[in-house]
Design an enzyme around this catalytic site. Structure first.
Site, mmCIF file in Angstrom:
data_model
loop_
_atom_site.group_PDB
_atom_site.id
_atom_site.type_symbol
_atom_site.label_atom_id
_atom_site.label_comp_id
_atom_site.label_asym_id
_atom_site.label_seq_id
_atom_site.Cartn_x
_atom_site.Cartn_y
_atom_site.Cartn_z
ATOM 1 C CG HIS A 159 -1.691 1.226 1.428
ATOM 2 N ND1 HIS A 159 -2.492 1.727 0.435
ATOM 3 C CD2 HIS A 159 -1.806 2.079 2.475
ATOM 4 C CE1 HIS A 159 -3.072 2.826 0.867
ATOM 5 N NE2 HIS A 159 -2.672 3.070 2.094
ATOM 6 C CG HIS A 209 -1.102 7.321 1.060
ATOM 7 N ND1 HIS A 209 -1.767 8.090 1.981
ATOM 8 C CD2 HIS A 209 -1.587 6.071 1.229
ATOM 9 C CE1 HIS A 209 -2.604 7.336 2.679
ATOM 10 N NE2 HIS A 209 -2.507 6.097 2.250
ATOM 11 C CG ASP A 237 4.655 -3.773 -22.186
ATOM 12 O OD1 ASP A 237 4.253 -4.434 -23.173
ATOM 13 O OD2 ASP A 237 5.523 -2.883 -22.261
ATOM 14 C CG HIS A 283 -7.070 4.834 1.314
ATOM 15 N ND1 HIS A 283 -7.183 3.728 2.119
ATOM 16 C CD2 HIS A 283 -5.896 5.410 1.645
ATOM 17 C CE1 HIS A 283 -6.129 3.663 2.917
ATOM 18 N NE2 HIS A 283 -5.328 4.670 2.641
ATOM 19 C CE1 TYR A 308 9.954 -5.912 -23.442
ATOM 20 C CE2 TYR A 308 10.280 -6.927 -21.292
ATOM 21 C CZ TYR A 308 10.374 -5.840 -22.123
ATOM 22 O OH TYR A 308 10.875 -4.667 -21.639
HETATM 23 ZN ZN LIG Z 1 -3.344 4.520 3.340
#
Ligand SMILES: [Zn+2]
Length: 221
Positions: A94, A96, A119, A161, A219
């Site tokens: 996670h 930001h 891709d 978020h 690739y």
């Molecule tokens: Zn967060």
């Protein structure tokens, strides 16, 4: 007992800062131990430069601490929901990161505009609805509404978020977080340069995705 996932989670968390995907303490990686049904996650609010592998907090799928003296990341509930929903995940990231978070705040999926995006996946990067009150309050029976093919799509935005990505291990999940941010930035500029921009055509999407991921992938080495 949990050293492997603590080490892997620590390394992956440190890689997030190296890649410039987090500011201050805004980001976290967890790594899942499927056999034990627990994951290791970054403690809440500890600066990256002070972080140590042994600080990682071990948490179960109900977001209850199993081992560790520090409070786990405030995003732990969402990590737990993702592992519960999709038992195949090995790690969750996670961040930001700026561009990914901007799209999430705007509650928009990131449209597939170019081959860099294709891709990695053949669809828009979906923006899931903002977390419902039931989930925020900790009712894990609540359906998250992340109705996607999590094998192919290893990255989402959670509306209002920020991005969440995953993979078979910490490295892959961190890589996906970097890809999401890169694609988010490209899409933002592409719309600015041409507000009438259209999605990549199907033939190019197929060509680019399959040369990397198809059964006859060619690739790389
Ligand atoms: Zn967060």
């Amino acid at each position: 007992m949990y050293n492997r996932i603590k080490e892997e989670s620590y390394e992956a968390n440190m890689n997030l800062t190296k890649l410039g995907l987090v500011k201050f303490t805004f980001g976290n990686v967890s790594v899942f131990d499927r056999d034990k049904g627990v994951f290791a996650i970054k403690p809440s609010g500890v600066p990256y430069e002070l972080l140590k592998a042994e600080d990682m907090v071990i948490v179960d799928l109900n977001a209850q601490v199993v081992e560790g003296n520090l409070r786990p990341s405030s995003d732990t509930k969402t990590h737990a929901v993702l592992y519960k929903e999709w038992p195949g995940l090995g790690a969750v990231v996670h961040t930001h990161s700026v561009y990914g978070t901007a799209w999430a705040q705007a509650n928009r999926s990131i449209p597939i505009y170019g081959t860099t995006h294709a891709d990695h996946l053949t669809t828009d990067i979906p923006c899931a609805p903002p977390m419902a009150d039931e989930m925020i309050e900790g009712n894990y029976e609540y359906q998250t509404g992340y109705q996607i093919d999590h094998q192919e799509i290893q990255m989402i935005l959670v509306g209002n978020h920020a991005p969440f990505t995953w993979g078979k291990d910490g490295n892959q999940a961190v890589y996906n977080a970097a890809v999401l941010e890169y694609v988010a930035e490209l899409a933002y500029f592409s719309e600015g340069i041409n507000p009438q921009i259209e999605r990549l055509k199907a033939s190019l999407i197929k060509k680019h995705y399959e040369r990397k991921h198809g059964k006859d992938a060619y690739y790389g080495q």
